[in-house]
Write a protein that holds these residues in place. Structure first.
Motif, PDB file in Angstrom:
ATOM      1  N   VAL A 183       4.864   2.113   4.904  1.00 14.22           N
ATOM      2  CA  VAL A 183       3.546   2.597   5.330  1.00 14.22           C
ATOM      3  C   VAL A 183       2.576   1.414   5.383  1.00 14.22           C
ATOM      4  O   VAL A 183       2.561   0.582   4.472  1.00 14.22           O
ATOM      5  N   VAL A 184       1.791   1.346   6.467  1.00 12.33           N
ATOM      6  CA  VAL A 184       0.754   0.320   6.596  1.00 12.33           C
ATOM      7  C   VAL A 184      -0.580   1.028   6.794  1.00 12.33           C
ATOM      8  O   VAL A 184      -0.670   1.966   7.585  1.00 12.33           O
ATOM      9  N   SER A 185      -1.606   0.589   6.057  1.00 15.22           N
ATOM     10  CA  SER A 185      -2.928   1.193   6.186  1.00 15.22           C
ATOM     11  C   SER A 185      -3.896   0.179   6.785  1.00 15.22           C
ATOM     12  O   SER A 185      -3.882  -0.994   6.396  1.00 15.22           O
ATOM     13  N   LEU A 186      -4.729   0.610   7.730  1.00 18.87           N
ATOM     14  CA  LEU A 186      -5.611  -0.307   8.460  1.00 18.87           C
ATOM     15  C   LEU A 186      -7.084  -0.059   8.168  1.00 18.87           C
ATOM     16  O   LEU A 186      -7.950  -0.684   8.770  1.00 18.87           O
ATOM     17  N   ALA A 224       4.312   6.009  -3.517  1.00 22.30           N
ATOM     18  CA  ALA A 224       5.359   5.680  -4.499  1.00 22.30           C
ATOM     19  C   ALA A 224       5.522   4.161  -4.518  1.00 22.30           C
ATOM     20  O   ALA A 224       5.190   3.501  -3.545  1.00 22.30           O
ATOM     21  N   PRO A 225       6.018   3.601  -5.610  1.00 19.86           N
ATOM     22  CA  PRO A 225       6.200   2.142  -5.655  1.00 19.86           C
ATOM     23  C   PRO A 225       7.026   1.656  -4.470  1.00 19.86           C
ATOM     24  O   PRO A 225       8.063   2.229  -4.148  1.00 19.86           O
ATOM     25  N   GLY A 226       6.540   0.625  -3.787  1.00 22.07           N
ATOM     26  CA  GLY A 226       7.260   0.050  -2.661  1.00 22.07           C
ATOM     27  C   GLY A 226       7.039   0.750  -1.340  1.00 22.07           C
ATOM     28  O   GLY A 226       7.419   0.238  -0.289  1.00 22.07           O
ATOM     29  N   GLN A 227       6.407   1.925  -1.364  1.00 17.29           N
ATOM     30  CA  GLN A 227       6.243   2.688  -0.123  1.00 17.29           C
ATOM     31  C   GLN A 227       5.151   2.105   0.771  1.00 17.29           C
ATOM     32  O   GLN A 227       5.251   2.159   1.995  1.00 17.29           O
ATOM     33  N   LEU A 228       4.095   1.546   0.146  1.00 17.84           N
ATOM     34  CA  LEU A 228       2.963   1.001   0.904  1.00 17.84           C
ATOM     35  C   LEU A 228       3.208  -0.493   1.115  1.00 17.84           C
ATOM     36  O   LEU A 228       3.259  -1.262   0.157  1.00 17.84           O
ATOM     37  N   VAL A 229       3.354  -0.880   2.372  1.00 17.56           N
ATOM     38  CA  VAL A 229       3.747  -2.260   2.678  1.00 17.56           C
ATOM     39  C   VAL A 229       2.536  -3.176   2.773  1.00 17.56           C
ATOM     40  O   VAL A 229       2.560  -4.300   2.285  1.00 17.56           O
TER      41      VAL A 229
END
Lengths: 290, 333
Positions: free
Chosen positions: A42-45, A58-63
């Motif tokens: 997942v990438v958030s802008l 979750a740990p590691g889910q957000l890149v």
């Protein structure tokens, strides 16, 4: 895996037309698929979705998160954001991260998200929140998108309980306050800042000047409104004429006899559970008023 | 006849400035009646809302309009007298832009916060540089074209550097402030700004007004002026410092406001018999009137938008400027 195929088709020069036609359908399929298999990259802008994602992922889910996420003026989670990679937010930068879900604001990154959609990347857009119902909806939506519904429910329950406690025993005769920031901007009732102000037991005096959503409140009018408190923001470094109005001698001598509360900060920017910290500080300031 | 007419002209201009000053004090979003305004200004209780509005918000704004306008009108008349060129104007030839660059540097490096006078002094420094370069390139004999071309280059460079400095500022609001520095505004200025600018404006004013006799003699040509005992080197030095002090200080607090120094001397020149020494005095009052009027207009046209002063002065001034270029070309200058 179908999304990956869509991207390959969209980027392949030989089938570019077919890819363009197929990509939206495949993106929808990928979004539908997200319910069974949560996204892994997942990438958030947007600084606000950054914070909701950091709270829920979750740990590691957000890149990666946006660069603003590390700015203590805009982000209530600037310290936590140090633990994530940041992206400048251009379509090319994001695409290279190989995301299977992009969270974005609905306004600023429009060109980048349009391009990402064409490339077959699922994008979820969020509009800025104006009230606490919006915060609740956003928490649940990010939780569902990330496959973290339980975490979202837990955060929401804690949020509702604490908000109820902060709103308890509001004064019968609430003091009048004006939110005042750079360029004489004043936020009205129908904004997130207005909701924070109301929850802390203040009346927004800008409404008397006809500002519902917010707008320019000339210094003259602010002084004639004679509110009990003027709530300003924390200042940026460097100097700007926009903020010079907050140093105006008329405002200074006016607030000699009234409260000038430099309280609004990153906790006020986004619809996240951190607004509770803003309400708590504002409530403490109200109780300290003479 | 002109001897009689000049005091009359000055009295009329003075009355105009006074009327516009009173009008400027009477306009504002606070919704005070003229009676309330006058009472609050003259005998209001210190600390009352009306008194604060009148004394700390409107009075400094109107006072700054007078200071800035007077210095711009005077500087335009002095530059035109010295260069014998009706196109010379501090805004157009890059003096205001360079002063703005000095001011922006003082603000963004933190010098102005450490030492308040750094703001007008740095702006003055920028203005001195610009005037020196201009005189070097387009002094008497350099011709109108050289002057305008040099001015365009200096303006463009100063504008670009202002943008660069503001873009590099850590303050996100700063980057949006280029319009202020290029177009000028008096909104939300206070007596701090008046006191910062006033000494330099006064100093520049005294220096430029003292040039009257020299500029009159210059109308006969440089040799004749020298024969009359006018020291041209000294005159040039006083002119450079006077223009830089006035325009520098005005720009440091109000941004670069163009065309005032062009329009005002042009309108008043026929009324003073084209005599530079009289044009200096008349342009000083005329400039004050023009900026006061423009500042009233921006508040009437778009009260909540902070419309920039330079927008209005350019709408009036640019067509006149084009007309002057046209006429200059036709006369084969």
């Amino acid at each position: 895996m179908r999304a990956r195929a869509g991207i390959a088709a969209a980027t392949g020069a030989r089938h570019w037309l077919g890819g363009l036609l197929l990509a939206p359908w495949l993106a929808c399929a990928a979004l539908a698929g997200a319910r069974d298999a949560p996204p892994q990259r997942v990438v958030s802008l947007n600084v606000c979705t950054d914070q909701l994602a950091m709270l829920l992922a979750a740990p590691g889910q957000l890149v990666a998160v946006s660069r603003l996420a590390r700015d203590p003026h805009a982000s209530a989670m600037s310290v936590e954001a140090e633990g994530y990679a940041t992206t400048p937010g251009g379509a090319e930068d994001v695409f290279r991260l190989n995301p299977d879900l992009v969270l974005a604001g609905s306004y600023t990154t429009h060109h980048a998200t349009a391009m990402l959609r064409r490339l077959g990347v699922p994008v979820a857009e969020f509009t800025p929140t104006r009230d606490f119902d919006g915060i609740r909806a956003d928490i649940l939506r990010v939780g569902a998108l990330l496959g973290r519904e339980d975490a979202a429910e837990a955060i929401l329950a804690a949020f509702d309980a604490e908000l109820a406690a902060l709103r308890a025993d509001a004064p019968d005769d609430p003091p009048r306050a004006v939110l005042y920031s750079a360029n004489s901007w004043s936020s009205g009732e129908a904004t997130l800042a207005g909701a924070i102000l109301r929850s802390a037991g203040f009346v927004n005096a800008a409404a008397e000047a006809g500002l519902a959503y917010g707008g320019t409140l000339p210094l003259e009018q602010l002084i004639m409104l004679a509110p009990d408190a003027v709530i300003t923001g924390t200042r940026y470094g460097g100097s700007s004429r926009a903020e010079a109005v907050l140093d105006h001698p008329a405002l200074r001598s006016f607030t000699d006899t009234r409260a000038l509360l430099p309280l609004s900060d990153a906790d006020w920017v986004c619809g996240t559970p951190y607004v509770l910290r803003a309400i708590a500080r504002l409530r403490a300031a109200r109780e300290a008023l003479p | 006849m002109t001897a009689l007419r000049f005091p009359l002209l000055m009295a009329l201009l003075g009355a105009l400035v006074l009327v516009l000053f009173v009008l400027s004090m009477a306009f504002g979003p606070a919704g005070l009646t003229p009676g309330q305004s006058a009472a609050a200004l003259l005998g209001g209780e210190a600390g009352a809302a009306e008194t604060l509005v009148m004394r700390e918000i409107r009075l400094p704004r109107a006072s700054l309009a007078v200071l800035v306008g007077a210095t711009l009108g005077l500087s335009g008349a002095a530059l035109q007298g010295y260069l014998r060129n009706p196109l010379a104007e501090p805004g157009l030839i890059g003096v205001s832009g360079s002063a703005a660059l000095g001011a922006v540097l003082a603000l963004q490096t933190g010098l102005a916060a450490a030492f308040a006078l750094a703001l007008p002094l740095m702006a003055l420094g920028g203005a001195v540089l610009a005037v020196l370069v201009l005189l070097l390139l387009a002094g008497p004999g350099g011709g109108a074209f050289t002057l305008i071309l040099a001015g365009i280059a200096i303006s463009a460079l100063a504008g670009a550097l202002v943008s660069l400095v503001l873009n590099l500022s850590p303050n996100p609001f700063a980057a949006t402030e280029m319009v202020f520095w290029m177009m000028g505004s008096l909104a939300d200025r206070s007596f701090l700004h008046v006191w910062l600018a006033a000494p330099f404006v006064a100093l520049g004013g005294v220096m430029l007004l003292a040039l009257g006799r020299g500029l009159d003699a210059l109308t006969l040509g440089e040799d004749a002026a020298a024969a009359l005992g006018i020291g041209l080197a000294r005159l040039r030095l006083v002119l450079v410092l006077g223009v830089a002090a006035g325009v520098g200080a005005a720009t440091a607090v109000a941004g670069a406001i163009g065309f005032v120094g062009l329009v005002v001397p042009h309108l008043l020149r026929p009324l003073v018999g084209a005599q530079p020494s009289r044009l200096l005095w008349a342009s000083m009052l005329g400039g004050a009137a023009m900026v006061l009027a423009a500042d009233i207009a921006v508040r009437l046209i778009a009260p909540e938008r902070d419309l920039k002063l330079g927008v209005l002065t350019a709408i009036v001034g640019a067509p006149l400027f084009l007309h002057l270029i046209w006429r200059t070309r036709r006369e084969g200058l």
